[in-house]
Design a protein around this motif. Sequence first.
Motif: not given
Length: 807
Positions: A405-407, A413-419, A429-433
């Motif tokens: 989901f986070l990927e 929204f950002i254009g890159f991932t953090l593994g 955005p807030r709804p994702i939080h």
Amino acid sequence: QPQPQPQPKGRELFRSQRKESEGSVDCPNLEFEYGDADGHGAELAELYSYTEEPELSLNRRCFEEDFHTQVPDRRWLELDRAQQKAYIMHLLDGLEVVNRDKRLRVARAILYLAQGVFGDCDNEGDVLHWSRHNSFLLYQLGTFSAFLELLNMEIENSQACSSALRKPAISLADSTELRVLLSVMYLMVENIRVEQETDPPEWKTCRDTFRMELSFPVHTEEPFALLLFTMVTKFCSGHAPHFPMKKVLLLLWKVLLFTLGGFEALQAMKVRRREELGLPPLPEDSIQVVRGMRAASPPTYAIELVEQQQQQPQQKRGHRSRRPLMKQDSLDIYNERDPFKNDEGGVDEEENDDVDSGIEGELDLLERDAIVPAVPAPRLPIERVSFPKGLPWAPKVRQKDIEHFLEASRNKFIGFTLGQDTETLIGLPRPIHESVKTLKQHKYVSISDVQIKNEEELEKCPMSLGEEEVQETPCEVLYRAMLYNLPQYMIALLKILLAAAPTSKAKTDSINILADVLPEEMPITVLQSMKLGIDVNRHKEIIVKSISALLLLLLKHFKLNHIYQFEYVSQHLVFANCIPLILKFFNQNIMSYITAKNSISVLDYPHCTVCDLPELTAESLEAGDNNQFCWRNLFSCINLLRILNKLTKWKHSRTMMLVVFKSAPILKRALKVKQAMMQLYVLKLLKIQTKYLGRQWRKSNMKTMSAIYQKVRHRMNDDWAYGNDIDARPWDFQAEECTLRANIEAFNSRRYDKPQDSEFAPVDNCLQSVLGQRLELPEDFHYSYELWLEREVFSQPIRWEELLHCQ
């Protein structure tokens, strides 16, 4: 005008097919309670085939002839405990004789005791009581160990094997000794296994001792279950066609049930293991949730043909207006329909539903009659009040789901991932939080997840983490004993299951599983043929029941013990074509299988031992018993569905096998059985493949989709109903099985292969002990010793001073 003509045809087609169908509306709810096994009496009755019935009186005669010479003018029930023990010791001495026939007569006398000395009893309750009493007494005096020795002798009896191989047709007579031995052992295991509140304390101690004796090898090198597995493979390889397979499989199942524990014991072990690992408690007790479920009305089949006709342009409003205003999802037993609400909402729903048909609405009205009033009523029916509100299962989320989901969110929204970072939410955005917070609230970490993680760490750092502590549980002992021949055991069990399945055609190369049911003289009258036909069908049903139950037990216990043990068994079942075999089993009229009456209750033990048998007629055999369904067949079906679920859950390659083998219509037919637990496991299997079946299938099967939504556990961000699945990449399937296999092999070699010359083996650095070791030298060494010294030592210049300069 010609346009309205197809409509009556559709209705006629529907009505005629509805009559022919297995009765989706007429099928009553089945009052079936799933458990470890059937009632005690029923489980004992299934040990014997009806062709063995004359042997009951033979056992009695063998006992009474010997008993009256030892204890004249007394009955077994009149003896005190010391006298009973003395007589059993006399019988056990008789097992030591060399003469085979004398040994068999003594074994039959012991079998009569284990059967409950029915000649002295007046009713079935007394027979079962004395059967239990005598079983505990026999065990305390060492009968089981004595019979185990005799069983080993019979298995190794090459003469019996070779004579059976030479015979064109094998019958009951070929397995007489084995059947007597296995019957005594089965009666002892089953009587001691079953707990009752009135059991004295010494019986409880006895039960625990017996469980330990069967679980851990005491006198032999392997647990008792392994001997039975060996019998199964020997039978399937064709070396011992006379083995009475039904009795072997029933005994194997009961030994596993007794030593490993049943479903409730397994649930308690799971709770305890989660506590030990520091995991939060389970969200609910799955056994209780399933027991509280209600069956749903099955989807109907004839409608689908009518729906296909009505995929054409919509008909006139006049035709549609005659339809009853009912909701479409009649499968929903939990549907909280508000009786005070105006039915106009229903009109809108019908107006917008192009696929729905008038006939479906008609059927809904029939199905709904007992559940929801068709017109708004001032109050609900009484039985509606007790229905659970909301969904039966708490939703679960895996760590992998949160990462996916986070990927996706970060890419968007950002254009890159953090593994695998699930904590950093900067830039989202807030709804994702909020979504991540909700997902984490329902996060479920299974015991398997912890075991896989530990395994990865042990693979990475074998030296620093040291030896793994493995608990010596009955399950661990069994797996270690089975490990090297496990593929053969699984293939053998599936071969027998295939031969016993009702959909199997008799082939020349299939194994003969009827050796312990066919009499020496084949029937000559119609009545005898009918009786034998019922006996053969019952025999096959019992084999299916025992194999399905023991496979499910193995899978569940191995999964709790270690995930890779479970995966090893699963993978070999899949390689041995277990998935198509189970689907083949269900590709039959499942309602007629579940309601089959392949039993003659007056011939069942213990009834036949204490009651006068009525005259059997063809009519009474045809009528069968009055039971609404056959317990063992429904039990087998549920077990096979659970095995199929275990094999396919979270495995995309195996889910695709379900799709490729066109399992959806087969499984959908199984929904006609109105039993909540069976429906739940069918719906689970449909849910995992829904995304691959296409939009048209989902559109045509909205009732089934609705049932899945209500009965099966939800995974928060699982797109099961839409087909937008990240993991559904076809090129990953082969790699998935290969990776799993590599992990299993690494686990097995690390834990069970102990190499002597490993690079991690400790090195002895002490000069005294190294020089003190005795080395095996070749015989001619003293001849060439001086030559060797000259060549290797004296002629080589040694610069001792270089030792001083070494760093």
